[in-house]
Design a protein around this motif. Structure first.
Motif, short mmCIF file in Angstrom:
data_model
loop_
_atom_site.label_atom_id
_atom_site.label_comp_id
_atom_site.label_asym_id
_atom_site.label_seq_id
_atom_site.Cartn_x
_atom_site.Cartn_y
_atom_site.Cartn_z
N UNK A 96 0.79 -1.22 0.00
CA UNK A 96 0.00 0.00 0.00
C UNK A 96 0.83 1.28 0.00
N UNK A 97 2.10 1.11 0.14
CA UNK A 97 2.91 2.33 0.15
C UNK A 97 4.31 2.00 -0.32
N UNK A 98 4.95 2.92 -0.95
CA UNK A 98 6.35 2.70 -1.23
C UNK A 98 7.15 3.96 -0.94
N UNK A 99 8.34 3.75 -0.49
CA UNK A 99 9.19 4.89 -0.18
C UNK A 99 10.50 4.76 -0.94
N UNK A 100 10.83 5.78 -1.68
CA UNK A 100 12.08 5.77 -2.41
C UNK A 100 13.13 6.50 -1.61
N UNK A 101 14.36 6.02 -1.70
CA UNK A 101 15.44 6.84 -1.18
C UNK A 101 16.69 6.62 -2.00
N UNK A 102 17.55 7.59 -1.94
CA UNK A 102 18.81 7.53 -2.67
C UNK A 102 19.92 7.26 -1.66
N UNK A 103 20.86 6.47 -2.10
CA UNK A 103 21.96 6.14 -1.19
C UNK A 103 23.28 6.43 -1.89
N UNK A 104 24.05 7.29 -1.29
CA UNK A 104 25.36 7.66 -1.81
C UNK A 104 26.42 6.90 -1.01
N UNK A 105 27.20 6.10 -1.71
CA UNK A 105 28.25 5.33 -1.03
C UNK A 105 29.61 5.80 -1.53
N UNK A 106 30.45 6.16 -0.61
CA UNK A 106 31.77 6.71 -0.93
C UNK A 106 32.83 5.84 -0.27
N UNK A 107 33.58 5.11 -1.09
CA UNK A 107 34.65 4.28 -0.52
C UNK A 107 35.86 5.16 -0.22
N UNK A 108 36.35 5.04 0.99
CA UNK A 108 37.49 5.88 1.40
C UNK A 108 38.74 5.47 0.65
N UNK A 109 39.55 6.49 0.35
CA UNK A 109 40.87 6.22 -0.21
C UNK A 109 41.87 6.62 0.86
N UNK A 110 42.96 5.93 0.92
CA UNK A 110 43.90 6.22 2.00
C UNK A 110 44.76 7.44 1.68
#
Ligand SMILES: [Zn+2]
Ligand SMILES: [Zn+2]
Length: 245
Positions: A96-110
């Motif tokens: 009955x409902x849907x929720x969208x979200x965006x996910x930003x993933x940033x892999x760390x560099x040393x």
């Protein structure tokens, strides 16, 4: 960043960013947390923010846009579109409902300042995909001060720096390496093609804008149209100066 944004600690290790200027439920929130090897930002849309999500989604479809090219250029950055299915507890087949979200993933560099680089990309993303109206503007070579540099953290500046980094394109100086943290945002953003400053075309923040240190920026504008990057480099070299590498 827009002055309306509020930042608060949601729970240990999670920071929340939201814009209280938007009517409740029609806005978005950003939850940021850090793991061992990555940063993650979840951009969640309010229950009545479908228009806002659609706006962002439509913008993100266009692969030619600077924000998409920025993501393509950064191997360690990924953006996901997620959908949360909420089922009716009494009748699980009934969604009955849907929720969208965006996910930003940033892999760390040393090898560089991951935290700042992540913040730049997140800021660029939010300014670009949400209907913030921030005018593109070149920083004046003469009137620039520290405070105006800060006020002008607009979308093009944000994307330009997230893409090109903070070293001067002419002399190579990195203000942060030279003076420390406080000087990071003091880098100027220079428009390579001043013809489009007249408003004929919109500047492309990756192609038309480059970071320049305040010195090189001042030198560039000693004539009009400004000296090119290569001309400035020649001046430095022919006067026995050094380019930073
Ligand atoms: Zn320079
Ligand atoms: Zn300039």
């Amino acid at each position: 960043m827009p002055s309306s944004w509020s930042i608060n600690i949601l729970e240990a290790g999670t920071i929340g960013v939201s814009d209280p200027a938007i009517e409740k439920g029609k806005g978005y929130s950003v939850e940021i947390n850090e793991a061992f090897n990555l940063y993650r930002a979840s951009i969640k849309f309010g229950d009545y923010a479908m228009d806002l999500f659609k706006y962002a989604d439509t913008i993100l479809q266009d692969t030619e846009l600077p924000i998409r090219r920025l993501f393509n250029a950064k191997q360690n950055v990924r953006l996901y579109k997620n959908r949360k299915i909420i089922e009716d507890a009494l009748n699980p087949s009934d969604v009955f409902s849907d929720g969208w979200w965006l996910e930003l993933v940033f892999r760390k560099k040393s090898d560089f300042f991951s935290e700042n680089a992540f913040a730049d990309i997140l800021l660029s993303l939010l300014l670009f995909i949400l209907p913030y109206n921030i005018e593109a503007e070149e920083e004046g070579a003469v009137v620039n001060t520290i405070s105006t540099t800060h006020e002008r953290s607009h979308i093009n500046r944000s994307i330009c720096l997230a893409y090109h980094g903070y070293s001067c394109k002419a002399c190579g100086l990195n203000l942060e390496n030279q003076y420390g943290d406080i000087a990071r945002q003091f880098i100027h953003v220079h428009h390579l093609n001043p013809v489009s400053l007249a408003g004929i075309t919109k500047p492309d923040p990756i192609i038309d804008l480059v970071p320049l240190c305040p010195n090189c920026h001042g030198i560039a504008h000693l004539k009009s149209p400004p000296y090119s990057i290569v001309e400035i480099q020649k001046m430095i070299i022919s006067n026995n100066g050094k380019l930073y590498t």
